[in-house]
Design a protein around this motif. Structure first.
Motif, PDB file in Angstrom:
ATOM      1  N   UNK A  68       2.574  15.712   7.848  1.00  0.00           N
ATOM      2  CA  UNK A  68       2.023  17.397   8.063  1.00  0.00           C
ATOM      3  C   UNK A  68       2.998  18.358   7.855  1.00  0.00           C
ATOM      4  N   UNK A  69       2.739  19.534   7.197  1.00  0.00           N
ATOM      5  CA  UNK A  69       3.890  20.469   7.051  1.00  0.00           C
ATOM      6  C   UNK A  69       3.171  21.923   6.998  1.00  0.00           C
ATOM      7  N   UNK A  70       3.932  22.973   7.548  1.00  0.00           N
ATOM      8  CA  UNK A  70       3.598  24.383   7.499  1.00  0.00           C
ATOM      9  C   UNK A  70       4.691  24.739   7.177  1.00  0.00           C
ATOM     10  N   UNK A  71       5.001  25.827   6.186  1.00  0.00           N
ATOM     11  CA  UNK A  71       6.039  26.632   5.684  1.00  0.00           C
ATOM     12  C   UNK A  71       6.126  28.004   6.585  1.00  0.00           C
ATOM     13  N   UNK A  72       5.496  28.185   7.654  1.00  0.00           N
ATOM     14  CA  UNK A  72       5.629  29.005   8.493  1.00  0.00           C
ATOM     15  C   UNK A  72       6.739  28.863   9.479  1.00  0.00           C
ATOM     16  N   UNK A  73       7.449  29.620  10.027  1.00  0.00           N
ATOM     17  CA  UNK A  73       8.469  29.514  11.100  1.00  0.00           C
ATOM     18  C   UNK A  73       9.963  29.632  10.712  1.00  0.00           C
TER      19      UNK A  73
END
Length: 217
Positions: free
Chosen positions: A185-190
């Motif tokens: 799982x990955x999110x580019x936010x932050x």
């Protein structure tokens, strides 16, 4: 009991230690036993194959060949992998095995910190349940991404900020995928630890961690 490993380090501009502390608290609250390390050497440890979840927060940096291969084998064997922003997809730029596993690699953020919109696609997915598209201020990551990713949220580039040729490009922001038996799982936010205070960002990350570890979200 579920067991997680958080590994932080690399470029300090992404607040790795502070982000690790938040992940550790979240995972403890979810009933995990959590180990925190600060060097890539732990990725060579055969014991990581017995974990439920690995969270890398190591922007830039390098990784040894055997460390990378053991990490990839652990995920292929069923260990979950989850993380955010450059801590996961701007790490180990010279390691294609790692990039193959994560499903994406950062290449640019035109304009640096800007205002943009995160568009929720998969409203029927448990990770995105109840969320609506939202305004965001951070680095808008331009990625090279794997077409096999299951994309949960996107952003559209305006073509401003010195890159008019990418006007209208729709870019994945949040995705999940399989790597062997493992969930990724990955999110580019932050970009900064302050962004964990944004409810939508925090909700997505908390649910993504649990999904990767095969927990209910």
């Amino acid at each position: 009991m579920q067991r997680a490993l958080i590994v932080h380090g690399g470029w300090e501009g992404h607040d790795p230690a502070e982000c690790a502390a938040i992940y550790r608290r979240w995972l403890h609250e979810a009933g995990f036993t959590v180990r925190v390390e600060t060097g890539t050497e732990v990725f060579a440890d055969p014991a990581i194959h017995e974990l439920s979840l690995i969270v890398p927060i190591i922007s830039h940096a390098t990784i040894g060949k055997e460390e990378a291969l053991n990490l990839c084998r652990a995920v292929e064997g069923g260990v979950g992998l989850a993380g955010h922003h450059g801590g996961m997809t701007d790490a180990f730029r010279d390691c294609i095995e790692y990039q193959f596993m994560t499903g994406g690699q950062f290449v640019a953020h035109p304009g640096n910190i800007i205002d943009y919109t995160v568009d929720i696609l998969a409203t029927d997915d448990p990770i995105m349940a109840g969320l609506k598209s939202f305004a965001y201020r951070s680095e808008q990551y331009y990625m090279h991404v794997d077409p096999s990713n299951e994309v949960l949220a996107t952003t559209t580039f305006s073509g401003d900020h010195g890159a008019p040729w990418i006007e209208g490009v729709v870019m994945p922001v949040v995705w999940k995928r399989r790597h062997g038996l493992g969930r990724v799982f990955h999110s580019t936010l932050g970009h900064s630890v302050k962004e964990f205070e944004i409810p939508e960002m925090a909700t997505i990350m908390q649910r993504g961690l649990l999904w990767a570890a095969r927990e209910d979200v």
